[in-house]
Design a protein around this motif. Structure first.
Motif, PDB file in Angstrom:
ATOM      1  N   ARG A 174       0.800  -1.245   0.161  1.00  0.00           N
ATOM      2  CA  ARG A 174       0.068  -0.042  -0.108  1.00  0.00           C
ATOM      3  C   ARG A 174       0.753   1.101   0.024  1.00  0.00           C
ATOM      4  O   ARG A 174       0.567   2.297  -0.549  1.00  0.00           O
ATOM      5  N   THR A 175       2.083   1.262   0.669  1.00  0.00           N
ATOM      6  CA  THR A 175       2.900   2.492   0.851  1.00  0.00           C
ATOM      7  C   THR A 175       3.411   2.703  -0.632  1.00  0.00           C
ATOM      8  O   THR A 175       3.685   3.852  -0.668  1.00  0.00           O
ATOM      9  N   TRP A 176       3.892   1.603  -1.480  1.00  0.00           N
ATOM     10  CA  TRP A 176       4.267   1.940  -2.761  1.00  0.00           C
ATOM     11  C   TRP A 176       3.115   2.379  -3.535  1.00  0.00           C
ATOM     12  O   TRP A 176       3.638   3.464  -4.461  1.00  0.00           O
ATOM     13  N   GLY A 177       1.984   1.932  -3.507  1.00  0.00           N
ATOM     14  CA  GLY A 177       0.863   2.592  -4.249  1.00  0.00           C
ATOM     15  C   GLY A 177       0.353   4.153  -3.800  1.00  0.00           C
ATOM     16  O   GLY A 177       0.288   4.835  -4.865  1.00  0.00           O
ATOM     17  N   ASP A 178       0.603   4.465  -2.685  1.00  0.00           N
ATOM     18  CA  ASP A 178       0.378   5.716  -2.027  1.00  0.00           C
ATOM     19  C   ASP A 178       1.500   6.671  -2.609  1.00  0.00           C
ATOM     20  O   ASP A 178       1.418   7.825  -2.871  1.00  0.00           O
ATOM     21  N   ARG A 179       2.731   6.138  -2.317  1.00  0.00           N
ATOM     22  CA  ARG A 179       3.876   7.013  -3.054  1.00  0.00           C
ATOM     23  C   ARG A 179       3.867   7.284  -4.429  1.00  0.00           C
ATOM     24  O   ARG A 179       4.137   8.351  -5.080  1.00  0.00           O
ATOM     25  N   ALA A 180       3.340   6.274  -5.186  1.00  0.00           N
ATOM     26  CA  ALA A 180       3.253   6.402  -6.617  1.00  0.00           C
ATOM     27  C   ALA A 180       2.053   7.228  -7.099  1.00  0.00           C
ATOM     28  O   ALA A 180       2.126   8.070  -7.899  1.00  0.00           O
ATOM     29  N   LEU A 181       0.954   7.295  -6.281  1.00  0.00           N
ATOM     30  CA  LEU A 181      -0.418   8.369  -6.510  1.00  0.00           C
ATOM     31  C   LEU A 181       0.610   9.740  -6.122  1.00  0.00           C
ATOM     32  O   LEU A 181       0.103  10.409  -6.871  1.00  0.00           O
ATOM     33  N   ALA A 182       1.335   9.819  -5.208  1.00  0.00           N
ATOM     34  CA  ALA A 182       1.626  11.191  -4.898  1.00  0.00           C
ATOM     35  C   ALA A 182       2.502  11.674  -5.782  1.00  0.00           C
ATOM     36  O   ALA A 182       2.708  13.086  -6.143  1.00  0.00           O
TER      37      ALA A 182
END
Length: 434
Positions: A62-70
């Protein structure tokens, strides 16, 4: 001669001659079935993410997904700006951007490897034991609660003498931890790095067989990927193609060949400034891997870029263009998987993949529809081409580039029918009469 009059057929060879040919070729038939079973027909992830074992936790996916969205929000907050960076057409800009964002929210990582090799390095034994047990616990929990990537596992240390015992112990601790937590998940993937000799593959096979025996598992249950990172993995000292011998040495357990861009480049003396997945040395290695793996059911993965999309927007955009271009290049060469080293690489990974499958969708669907319906067209397609067309559509469906409804609408085919075209019987691929 009337159309209803039967043609007179004459032959010169006896049945005994045909039977003798069959008997002579029976060992070859068996060898073909054993060594070239064809693609397994399962989903292949579009990428693998490597996370050092000490940095991996329950929230990593989830962290990787959130950082990618950011990264998208900061550097390309809308379809037009993202399309301008990557050179997407107006027609693709909206659908690709929307699908990338949806993918990052729903399934940001398709394949994750907890790394105990280069990304982790040498550690005290007690520390690595603890990290391996922790990785097993977290991965088992992720599969149980639905937060796992579709594929997850570890990259152990290699079979070279200096780290062999440590690698074997980490593998044992990890697999044992999974068993203690309830069993091996279906999405388990193991990676054996820096393989130089087929005997190292044989050693891995024997280790896994002993583990299966000790834990009462079905023989052959555990497979693994072979990482191609050395010159010896491509060409042996005697001039033979080592990678083909490695596949045979795996005794059916090899699931993939993963190219290691930087270790392989360095092994050949390529200077750091020119180490890239599109270097001629890389192309040669991957071409050998591709031919060796064809028909065996072992899949190929490209390597990575080490140019990270970090810093000011101009620098991020330059890194995105590089990554997008390398990914599109790999897809055109039938390398359908690659490595991603940073969360901000993921938006361009999916953008490249989605654009690739959507650009080819209309033509592939139309050609396959004509082929299935035996309708005339401007291209004479054969079973092998139908296999490639259906494979394109299935891979697009698996990653989210295409939707089931639109594929069914444009082809008139269900997914099982697509799968049947993608996995024809061996003899059908050489047939020219549909």
């Amino acid at each position: 001669m009337g159309q209803d009059q039967q043609e007179k057929v004459a032959t010169s060879l006896s049945d005994a001659v045909t039977e003798a040919a069959g008997a002579f070729l029976a060992p070859v038939d068996a060898e073909l079935e054993r060594l070239y079973p064809g693609d397994p027909g399962t989903r292949q992830p579009v990428h693998t993410v490597y996370v050092p074992a000490d940095a991996f936790d329950a929230g990593t996916v989830r962290t990787w997904g959130d950082r990618a969205l950011a990264a998208l929000d900061e550097h390309a907050p809308d379809p037009a700006s993202f399309a301008a960076v990557l050179g997407l057409t107006d027609e693709l800009a909206g659908p690709v951007y929307d699908r990338v964002r949806a993918k990052l929210e729903r399934e940001p990582v398709e394949d994750l490897r907890v790394d105990f090799e280069d990304g982790y390095g040498p550690r005290p034994d007690a520390e690595e034991d603890t990290a391996a047990a922790r990785a097993a616990r977290l991965i088992a929990g992720a599969f149980e609660n639905g937060t796992a990537a579709p594929y997850m596992g570890i990259r152990m240390k290699c079979m070279e003498a200096s780290v062999r015992d440590r690698g074997i112990r980490t593998l044992d601790v990890f697999l044992t931890g999974l068993m203690e937590a309830g069993g091996l998940p279906d999405g388990l993937v193991l990676t054996l790095p820096k393989v130089t000799y087929p005997e190292q593959v044989t050693a891995m096979v024997r280790l896994l067989a002993e583990f299966e025996k000790a834990r009462g598992l079905e023989p052959g249950r555990i497979g693994f990927e072979i990482q191609i990172e050395t010159s010896q993995a491509i060409l042996a000292a005697d001039g033979t193609a080592t990678v083909a011998r490695m596949i045979q040495a795996s005794e059916g357990r090899a699931t993939g060949l993963h190219y290691g861009t930087f270790d392989y480049s360095a092994c050949l003396g390529v200077s750091a400034a020119h180490q890239s997945s599109d270097h001629p040395a890389a192309d040669h290695a991957k071409a050998v891997m591709q031919v060796a793996a064809a028909g065996t059911g072992v899949r190929l993965s490209d390597g990575s870029t080490n140019v990270l999309p970090v810093g000011p927007t101009e620098k991020v955009h330059a890194a995105w263009r590089l990554h997008y271009g390398l990914t599109r290049r790999a897809l055109a060469r039938a390398y359908y998987q690659g490595w991603d080293m940073h969360p901000a690489h993921i938006p361009t990974r999916y953008a490249a993949v989605f654009a690739f499958y959507r650009e080819g969708f209309a033509q592939a669907a139309a050609r396959l529809s004509r082929y299935a319906g035996r309708a005339p067209g401007d291209v004479m397609d054969e079973p092998a081409t139908a296999k490639a067309l259906s494979g394109h559509l299935l891979r697009g469906l698996d990653c989210g580039a295409l939707d089931v409804a639109e594929v069914a609408r444009e082809t008139g085919l269900t997914r099982p029918e697509l799968e049947a075209f993608a996995a024809p019987r061996r003899g059908d691929l050489t047939a020219t009469d549909r």
